[in-house]
Scaffold this motif. Structure first.
Motif, short mmCIF file in Angstrom:
data_model
loop_
_atom_site.label_atom_id
_atom_site.label_comp_id
_atom_site.label_asym_id
_atom_site.label_seq_id
_atom_site.Cartn_x
_atom_site.Cartn_y
_atom_site.Cartn_z
N PHE A 804 0.84 -1.20 0.00
CA PHE A 804 0.00 0.00 0.00
C PHE A 804 0.88 1.25 0.00
O PHE A 804 0.63 2.22 -0.73
N GLU A 805 1.95 1.23 0.81
CA GLU A 805 2.80 2.43 0.90
C GLU A 805 3.59 2.66 -0.38
O GLU A 805 3.78 3.80 -0.81
N VAL A 806 4.02 1.57 -1.01
CA VAL A 806 4.73 1.73 -2.30
C VAL A 806 3.75 2.31 -3.33
O VAL A 806 4.06 3.26 -4.06
N ALA A 807 2.55 1.73 -3.35
CA ALA A 807 1.54 2.20 -4.31
C ALA A 807 1.21 3.67 -4.07
O ALA A 807 1.02 4.45 -5.01
N ARG A 808 1.15 4.06 -2.81
CA ARG A 808 0.83 5.44 -2.46
C ARG A 808 1.85 6.39 -3.08
O ARG A 808 1.49 7.40 -3.70
N GLU A 809 3.13 6.03 -2.95
CA GLU A 809 4.18 6.90 -3.52
C GLU A 809 4.04 6.97 -5.05
O GLU A 809 4.13 8.04 -5.66
N ILE A 810 3.81 5.80 -5.67
CA ILE A 810 3.72 5.76 -7.15
C ILE A 810 2.53 6.60 -7.61
O ILE A 810 2.65 7.42 -8.53
N LEU A 811 1.39 6.40 -6.99
CA LEU A 811 0.17 7.07 -7.47
C LEU A 811 0.23 8.58 -7.25
O LEU A 811 -0.18 9.36 -8.11
N ILE A 812 0.77 8.98 -6.09
CA ILE A 812 0.86 10.43 -5.87
C ILE A 812 1.83 11.03 -6.88
O ILE A 812 1.56 12.07 -7.50
N GLY A 813 2.97 10.33 -7.06
CA GLY A 813 3.96 10.84 -8.02
C GLY A 813 3.36 10.97 -9.41
O GLY A 813 3.65 11.90 -10.15
#
Ligand code: SF4
Length: 969
Positions: A804-813
């Motif tokens: 979830f945290e990796v996805a959060r960084e990717i999606l925000i970026g």
């Protein structure tokens, strides 16, 4: 002008940082408003230079970009401004955080003069609004209409916090009785020296001076809040639909009522007649009328709640029989009581006074005011020398009881409503909560002077005469002895029963339970009550002192042995688990419990020996107290004080007994139970004994006592019950009911929505393993193209925090500044904000996806990072073997259907109304290994969803085509 006493020099302060660790992370934003009395002395607002990496998450949360920080002043250059606050009262929300980052600066300039004092507004606001479970700043900001959300920028959050505090005091001042009580209790509990007391009592003029200093329209905000409260109160008085409704309990009449869309839509605007709802309601009615049990699957959109409430209410009225409705959670229980039942009454044109419904929760979820007052009589509670946290805790409970005295029957504060944060963070709070939880044996009933405002007693009295009782799953297994359980029962969310039954009948021993016992011994909880009884008993009068001394000495010998034994055990169990290849520091580790016969290594032999020793120490404790447990009899006591003291002593004895039973079960597995040993880095050891055949338990505990029980849920098996339904028949005990006492088969109502044409669901297994580092980036790459094509409208679910945290960084970026992103945990209203945004992306963890309702175009694509797994507890494995041996095909009925049920819950977000449409992508490389038959079974269990296996790229293209084409049309 009123004289300001005690505000002195103070500031409201907030910081933003790169992370949560004051040792590793840095301050990037600082803001405060400094006051002298009511005079605004200084405003300070500055970013802080930072050259390191700044996560996308922090950038998104705060709106602070890396380049903004590169040009900001250095922390060193800002220090003189911050250090000027030395000696001030510094107000912050959840101030531990600010304290951990700022204190080192003040330490450096400590010259021995009065230090700064951090004042935590969490405590203050909790006292003013004890009914609020969530105390985060944003919930106050929204409730007080200050802003739509928390900004997460230091200066604006500091201003908002000050506005919240002003409004909170302003509102409470408008409630004179509460205000006077609060002020006098601050003094009574020795808290009048606290800075917040000065803030509370500064007087109206001073309050408005501060508000003016920050250009805040306090009058408007206070009025707005009070108006909202009044409206909420009025909205409970549901409007009575006009017309006349036949109240006969008959199939014909139930059909007629549900066909009358004009009548129902006066209460439920947009109501549409649905045959499935009629069929549902008729089956409930038949079940009650013919005294037979039923299972009903009611897919999303059926109108299940109204479908069972209408026949249940008509039956109850006409047959004069009580009906019990049990919901899956307490939240749903409250919703049923406060919304669904009043709506059903409105539809049936029954006045609330003509139909009594009651809200029943477990005794231990109520708070006992008599116990609280008796503690006060000890005199200790009012001592000003007690630590702040103890005095705060007691003042808080004082305000809880004040609130409960004025709340209605459904609005009282229960144990579950108390702020989780306090239960976790403040030890005296947790202890007091346990002490005040009602123990039915200690309830003085009609002799209690607090009975009129007592939620527990009123709940029981109301339930006795009620036509309908609304309760929850857990209550079915701990039903009050004084209240006959209704014979007609509707069990909603029946798919959750297996889990509830397991926890209700689990017998366990944990490190936590041993620590609680040691706490009781150290602080004489319950034991002190025994000393009181001995000292005041005729039998022991002459020897009382000697007896008490003897007990004390014996306990002083045993307590260190128990403590040492628990430490030894924890060390051995830790060593044992750390040797296992699959050991994890993140979750509980578990193995089937070994026995003397099956243990073949030194560690397991040592563990068994340590458990044996603990058992003998507990026997020693039991031996010390057994003469008194047998000597005293509850009913022989001549005063409430003595009865209460004995009940407290019994609670202590039960603590010992509970551990002994747990050890006995853990070491010698009881028939029908399976044992496991667990270890968790943080929580220590657990020895669990769990029931295997939950269906049999429900059949004995619920079905055998009921004339008719209806089990219902939206997800029991597949679309027509041809697959998966049998597992539910077992788990609900239905299978064990006499065939003459149940419908031959369950009723699996047809889907309300057109799943075939309005959804596309793809299972993509050509993806990296979920454990591969590239899994999130590679799968999201395709999902991002879909999100771009749909311009948002997507729900992305991950099953682990790390992913979830990796996805959060990717999606925000990827999307920040282009498509709004809403992230679980970032704000109180992410789902509502997502629904309101014309287009957006909502990111959450797996279970988050099961509890949200997003109708319409806001959501058209769901991404799921794997086919959900069943928790592989030892008991689940044993249950699977049991099911295969005794019932049928465990793989399809139990294992796979458990997983597909969870997946269906997530996909259920796609179609919430007839006009919805949507697509889903489930990525899971493990499906590659599924043999043809397994895949067929999976596909069959997932119906009415039509699962298609596709490679991820083709799936992406089809999803984009499918949705854009229909949207354009
Ligand atoms: S009625 Fe019973 S539970 Fe309620 S306050 Fe009195 S003693 Fe406590």
């Amino acid at each position: 002008m009123e004289k300001i006493v005690g505000l002195g020099k103070w500031a409201v302060i907030d910081i933003e940082t790169t992370g949560i660790s004051s040792l590793e992370d840095s301050i990037i934003d600082i803001g405060f408003l400094e006051f002298e009395g009511t005079k605004l002395a200084r405003k300070f607002n500055s970013l802080v230079q930072y050259d390191g990496e700044l996560s996308y998450f922090i950038q998104k949360l705060t709106g602070i970009k890396k380049k903004m920080l590169r040009q900001a002043p250095t922390l060193k250059s800002l220090l003189p401004d911050i250090e000027e606050l030395f000696g001030y009262n510094l107000v912050a929300h959840n101030a531990d955080f600010e304290r951990s980052f700022l204190r080192p600066f003040f330490d450096k300039i400590d010259d021995g003069s009065t230090r700064e004092q951090f004042q935590d507004s969490l405590y203050f606001l909790a006292l003013l609004f004890p009914e609020k479970s969530s105390l985060n700043l944003e919930s106050f900001i929204i409730d007080f209409n200050i802003a739509e959300k928390e900004q997460h920028r230091a200066y604006s959050d500091a201003i908002d916090l000050l506005k919240v505090m002003l409004t909170a005091v302003g509102v409470v001042m408008k409630r004179p009785v509460q205000y006077a009580t609060l002020r006098s209790q601050f003094i009574a509990y020795g808290l009048a020296q606290e800075w917040f007391f000065s803030f509370l009592t500064m007087g109206e003029d001073a309050l408005y001076q501060i508000a003016d200093a920050i250009d805040y329209n306090l009058t408007e905000s206070v009025e707005h809040f009070l108006e909202k409260e009044r409206n909420l109160q009025n909205s409970k008085n549901v409007h009575l639909a006009t017309g006349s409704v036949d109240k006969a309990f008959s199939g014909e009449n139930i059909k007629k009522i549900l066909q009358d869309s004009d009548n129902i839509s006066q209460t439920l605007p947009g109501y549409k007649f649905r045959q499935a709802q009629v069929d549902f309601a008729l089956r409930v009615g038949q079940s009650f009328k013919n005294k037979v049990h039923a299972i009903i699957q009611a897919p999303t959109g059926t109108g299940k709640t109204l479908g069972y409430l209408l026949p249940a209410m008509l039956f109850s009225k006409s047959e004069k029989k009580q009906v019990l409705v049990v919901t899956g959670t307490k939240t749903l229980q409250r919703q049923a009581q406060t919304k669904d039942v009043p709506a059903a009454l409105d539809i049936l044109q029954i006045k609330e006074r003509e139909f009594r419904s009651s809200f029943l929760i477990g005794a231990s979820n109520h708070l006992c005011e008599l116990a609280f007052r008796q503690q006060q009589n000890d005199g200790d509670m009012l001592k000003a020398t007690r630590p702040f946290e103890e005095r705060f805790t007691d003042l808080y409970f004082e305000m809880v009881f004040f609130y409960n005295q004025h709340a209605g029957d459904d609005n009282f504060i229960a144990v579950d409503d108390l702020p989780y944060l306090f239960k976790k963070k403040i030890l005296p709070f947790k202890k007091r909560t346990d002490e005040l939880a009602v123990d039915y044996r200690t309830c003085a009933g009609k002799n209690c002077v607090y009975r009129q405002a007592c939620s527990y007693l009123n709940g029981l009295i109301n339930a006795q005469d009620a036509d309908l009782i609304i309760s929850n799953h857990a209550m079915m297994f701990s039903w009050p002895k004084s209240l006959p359980m209704p014979e007609y029962v509707v069990v909603d969310e029946a798919h959750k029963l297996e889990k509830e039954t397991t926890s209700a009948f689990m017998i366990d021993v944990t490190s936590e339970k041993f620590h609680q016992l040691l706490e009781s011994i150290t602080h004489n909880y319950g034991i002190g009550s025994l000393y009181y009884l001995i000292a005041n008993s005729k039998e022991f009068q002459d020897d009382a002192t000697a007896i008490i001394e003897k007990i004390r000495n014996s306990l002083a010998d045993l307590a260190p042995m128990i403590k040492g034994g628990v430490e030894e055990l924890t060390e051995s169990v830790e060593l044992y688990f750390k040797k296992l290849p699959k050991y994890t520091e993140l979750y509980w580790n578990e193995v089937p419990m070994f026995t003397k016969e099956s243990s073949n290594d030194n560690l397991s032999v040592a563990i068994l020996g340590q458990l044996d020793r603990l058992q003998s120490y507990l026997k020693g404790v039991e031996f010390i107290f057994s003469p008194y447990s047998s000597q005293f009899q509850f009913e022989n006591f001549d005063s409430d004080e003595k009865k209460m003291a004995y009940a407290k002593f019994e609670v202590f004895i039960e603590q010992v007994h509970d551990l002994m039973v747990g050890l006995e079960h853990g070491l010698n597995a009881k028939e029908g139970y399976c044992n496991s040993l667990k270890y968790h880095q943080e929580f220590g050891v657990a020895l669990e004994s769990a029931p295997i055949n939950v269906g049999k338990i429900i059949s004995e505990q619920v079905l055998a006592r009921s004339a008719a029980a209806v089990f219902t849920s939206a997800t029991l098996g597949n679309v027509d019950g041809t697959s998966g339904g049998k597992g539910i028949e077992w788990a609900t005990g239905y299978l064990y009911a006499d065939p003459a006492k149940r419908f031959k088969t369950g009723l699996f109502l047809p889907p309300v929505f057109d799943y075939k044409n309005r959804t596309k669901i793809f299972l993509c297994d050509d993806v990296p393993s979920i454990h591969d580092n590239s899994f999130v980036s590679k799968t999201l790459k395709e999902a991002i193209e879909i999100i771009n094509a749909l311009e948002g409208r997507s729900l992305i679910l991950f099953s682990s925090k790390a992913r979830f945290e990796v996805a959060r960084e990717i999606l925000i970026g990827e999307f920040e500044g282009k498509i709004p992103i809403f992230i679980q945990g970032m704000g109180n209203n992410v789902v509502d904000d997502f629904k309101k945004a014309p287009m957006g992306v909502l990111l959450g963890m797996e279970v988050f996806g099961e509890g949200i309702d997003i109708p319409g175009m806001a959501l058209q694509f769901v991404f799921v990072d794997k086919i959900p797994d069943l928790r592989m507890d030892h008991v689940i494995n044993v249950r699977r073997e049991f099911y295969e041996r005794e019932i049928g095909n465990e793989f399809v009925d139990y294992y796979l259907s458990g997983r597909t049920r969870s997946l269906q819950q997530k996909l259920g977000r796609l179609l919430r109304t007839e006009s919805d449409l949507g697509a889903a992508m489930i990525v899971d490389s493990r499906a590659k290994n599924w043999k043809g038959r397994t895949m067929e079974q999976f596909i069959s269990l997932m119906r009415p969803y039509h699962i298609q296996r596709k490679n991820i790229k083709d799936a992406k293209v089809e999803i984009i085509e499918f949705i854009t084409k229909i949207n354009q049309a």
